[in-house]
Design an enzyme around this catalytic site. Sequence first.
Site, PDB file in Angstrom:
ATOM      1  N   ASN A   1       0.870  -1.173   0.000  1.00  0.00           N
ATOM      2  CA  ASN A   1       0.000   0.000   0.000  1.00  0.00           C
ATOM      3  C   ASN A   1       0.908   1.225   0.000  1.00  0.00           C
ATOM      4  O   ASN A   1       1.451   1.599   1.032  1.00  0.00           O
ATOM      5  CB  ASN A   1      -0.894  -0.023   1.252  1.00  0.00           C
ATOM      6  N   TRP A   2       1.048   1.824  -1.173  1.00  0.00           N
ATOM      7  CA  TRP A   2       1.999   2.939  -1.294  1.00  0.00           C
ATOM      8  C   TRP A   2       1.464   4.248  -0.745  1.00  0.00           C
ATOM      9  O   TRP A   2       2.209   5.230  -0.660  1.00  0.00           O
ATOM     10  CB  TRP A   2       2.407   3.121  -2.759  1.00  0.00           C
ATOM     11  N   LYS A   3       0.169   4.271  -0.445  1.00  0.00           N
ATOM     12  CA  LYS A   3      -0.442   5.515   0.068  1.00  0.00           C
ATOM     13  C   LYS A   3      -0.119   6.669  -0.884  1.00  0.00           C
ATOM     14  O   LYS A   3      -0.099   6.461  -2.097  1.00  0.00           O
ATOM     15  CB  LYS A   3       0.027   5.776   1.502  1.00  0.00           C
TER      16      LYS A   3
ATOM     17  N   GLY B   1       2.783  -0.878   4.286  1.00  0.00           N
ATOM     18  CA  GLY B   1       2.912   0.516   3.899  1.00  0.00           C
ATOM     19  C   GLY B   1       4.382   0.894   3.735  1.00  0.00           C
ATOM     20  O   GLY B   1       5.004   0.630   2.697  1.00  0.00           O
ATOM     21  N   GLY B   2       4.950   1.498   4.761  1.00  0.00           N
ATOM     22  CA  GLY B   2       6.312   2.042   4.703  1.00  0.00           C
ATOM     23  C   GLY B   2       7.353   1.101   4.127  1.00  0.00           C
ATOM     24  O   GLY B   2       8.166   1.496   3.281  1.00  0.00           O
TER      25      GLY B   2
HETATM   26  P1  PGA Z   1       2.657   0.633   7.606  1.00  0.00           P
HETATM   27  O1  PGA Z   1       1.219   0.839   6.917  1.00  0.00           O
HETATM   28  O2  PGA Z   1       3.178  -0.676   7.106  1.00  0.00           O
HETATM   29  O3  PGA Z   1       3.459   1.812   7.176  1.00  0.00           O
HETATM   30  O4  PGA Z   1       2.406   0.609   9.091  1.00  0.00           O
HETATM   31  C1  PGA Z   1       0.342  -0.239   6.706  1.00  0.00           C
HETATM   32  C2  PGA Z   1      -0.973   0.244   6.147  1.00  0.00           C
HETATM   33  O5  PGA Z   1      -1.453   1.307   6.591  1.00  0.00           O
HETATM   34  O6  PGA Z   1      -1.566  -0.393   5.240  1.00  0.00           O
END
Ligand code: PGA
Length: 250
Positions: free
Chosen positions: A9-11, A232-233
Site C-alpha cells: 500500500n503505497w499511500k 505501507g512504509g
Molecule cells: P505501515 O502501513 O506498514 O506503514 O504501518 C500499513 C498500512 O497502513 O496499510
Amino acid sequence: MRKPLIAANWKMHKTTAETRDFITAFVPLVKDVEDVEIVIAPPFTSLAVAAKFLKGTNIKLSAQNLFWEEQGAYTGEVSALMLKDVECEYVIVGHSERRQYFGETDETVNKRIKAAHAAGLKVIMCIGETLEEREAGKTFDVLKTQLEGALKDITAHDMLVIAYEPVWAIGTGKTATPEMAEEAHRFIRDQLAGKFGQDAAETIRILYGGSVKPENVASLMAQENVDGGLVGGASLQPDSFAKIVRFKNS
Ligand code: PGA
C-alpha cells in the site's frame, strides 16, 4: 489451503517515474515466486504506468480507493469501471486513514465493496481498532461492528480479502505481537464463518497490516490465521518489499 497474499500500500507516495523505477527493480527480485500472491497499490496517477510495467509479470495491480457511483458529477472521484480500465484486479477499501481523514464509515465502505464487486474487482477491506478502543477492551466489539456494517448484503466471499490493521500499529513502528494478530484474526474468521459459513470462511484471506517489516514478517506469517500482509512504509523500497514477499526464506 489459502495462498498467502502480500500487498504493498503505497499511500500518497511515488510519481510515475518512481513507480516505473520501483517496478523495474522489483520484478526481477520476485519473478520466481509462485506460492505467494503479490499485489501493488500505487496512487491513482500511477496506475496506468504500473499496469504497463506489470504486464506479463506475477504481480497484480490494486487501487487504494474507489467511489461507488458508475459515473457522474462527482468531482475528484474514480469509479470501479475506471479502475478496471487500467487493469486493476484489486481495490483497497476502508483503510483507517480514509476513515480518519476522509469520513469513511462502515456504510460507505459497504457501498464501495458492492460497486467493486459489481465491476468484478476484488476487495481488500481494512478494519481495526484504535489504541483507545484496545485499551478499553473493545477490540472485538469494534471488529464485529465494522465487519457487520461493511459486509451487509455482500455475498461474493471469493472476491473478498480482509486486512486487520490495528490503527495504533500503522506507521508507528509498533507491530502487534504474532499472538495478538492471531487472536484478532481468529475472531475475524469466526465472524466470517457466521456470515458466509465455515467452509467459505476458511477460504478468505485475512492479512495483517501495521508496521510489517522484513524482520517481523515471518513470525506473523507463522500464525495459523495470518494469511498475508498489507505493507505501507516497508513496501516503498524494492529490496525491503521483496524480502517481505520472500518471507519463507527469512
Ligand atoms: P505501515 O502501513 O506498514 O506503514 O504501518 C500499513 C498500512 O497502513 O496499510
